[in-house]
Design an enzyme around this catalytic site. Sequence first.
Site, PDB file in Angstrom:
ATOM      1  CE  LYS A 131      -4.708  -0.615  -0.371  1.00  0.00           C
ATOM      2  NZ  LYS A 131      -5.246  -1.433   0.471  1.00  0.00           N
ATOM      3  CE  LYS A 186      -7.820 -13.220  -7.202  1.00  0.00           C
ATOM      4  NZ  LYS A 186      -7.672 -11.934  -7.062  1.00  0.00           N
ATOM      5  CE  LYS A 190     -14.339  -2.294  -7.508  1.00  0.00           C
ATOM      6  NZ  LYS A 190     -13.595  -1.584  -6.664  1.00  0.00           N
TER       7      LYS A 190
END
Length: 329
Positions: free
Chosen positions: A111, A194, A197
């Site tokens: 992050k 996979k 989103k």
Amino acid sequence: MDIVLSGIRSTGNLHLGNYYGALRNFIKMQDENKCFFFIADIHSLTTHPDPKILHGNVRNVLVDYLAAGIDPEKSVIYVQSEVPEVAELYLYLNMHAYLGELSKTTSFKEKARKQPENVNAGLLTYPTLMAADILIHNADKVPVGKDQEQHLEMTRRFARRFNNFYGVEYFKEPVAYNFGQELIKIPGLDGSGKMGKSEGNAIYLADSPKDIEKKVKRALTDSGPTEPHSVKPDYIENLFTILRVVSAPDVVQHFEDKWNTCEIRYGDLKKQLAEDIIKVTAPIRDRILEIEKDEAYLHKVTTEGAEKARESAGKTVREVREIMGFKAF
Ligand code: TRP
């Protein structure tokens, strides 16, 4: 009966991959355990969502889960921010969480790299908040994906450390809820391994039949096999993988045979695939459309859920305060 705690990200609608990966198992899990499901809206603040969209995100996820079969009669369903005891436990746990270990966490480093302009303390202490979510109900088991295993490991460490420091055997060390064979991975329609989103290749439970047909039609294919019994390229194997999940065995066999004799018509395969995906998603979508409008129901579910969650959370916080040495005058 084991206590199971399941944390749900408050971003993004549910797709077919979520359904087969977790949701279907969650629905069964409810009968054999005391389950808590909560939507992690405080966690989402680490990326500073627009206040105008925060509630809508939570709502979407709530509606999807209820529509898919998470049952407020069997389980406790709540929104994290409606249980302030979680924030209190998070505060206490942070006193025993160290900068060294927090800054070494994989998710933090990732992050921090992705949003270098916003490396806030909430991001650093994300694992402590997750530990508070889990320990507040003294959960035995937590269904988590691979990407959350390190956080669960840290939760165990925080629990152990608390117990050792205060000389108690208070917190249990939660383990991952393992679905084993039941865990089905849905690949993307674009040849990727996979469905997701962020991969931009997902079929959502709320998608209309038309949307689904369109998406399946767009799936990557080629001009077909030229040799009998040839190995399928990944993007074709992916279509078969989904077909094996949603279609009847004889349907799968039919297309396998057509592939093996080089007579396969991708148009037919896609038509069948779309039809069978719609069979799975349509009942859920109908419920989504119904629940979505039902303000009173959503209010009732979240209010009663928060009440039950606060009962369990309040007991933990009271006991933790006592263990830590807080005393009323
Ligand atoms: N971090 C989890 C995720 O990104 C969500 C989550 C928050 C969670 N708190 C939790 C999951 C507690 C399990 C238990 O998916």
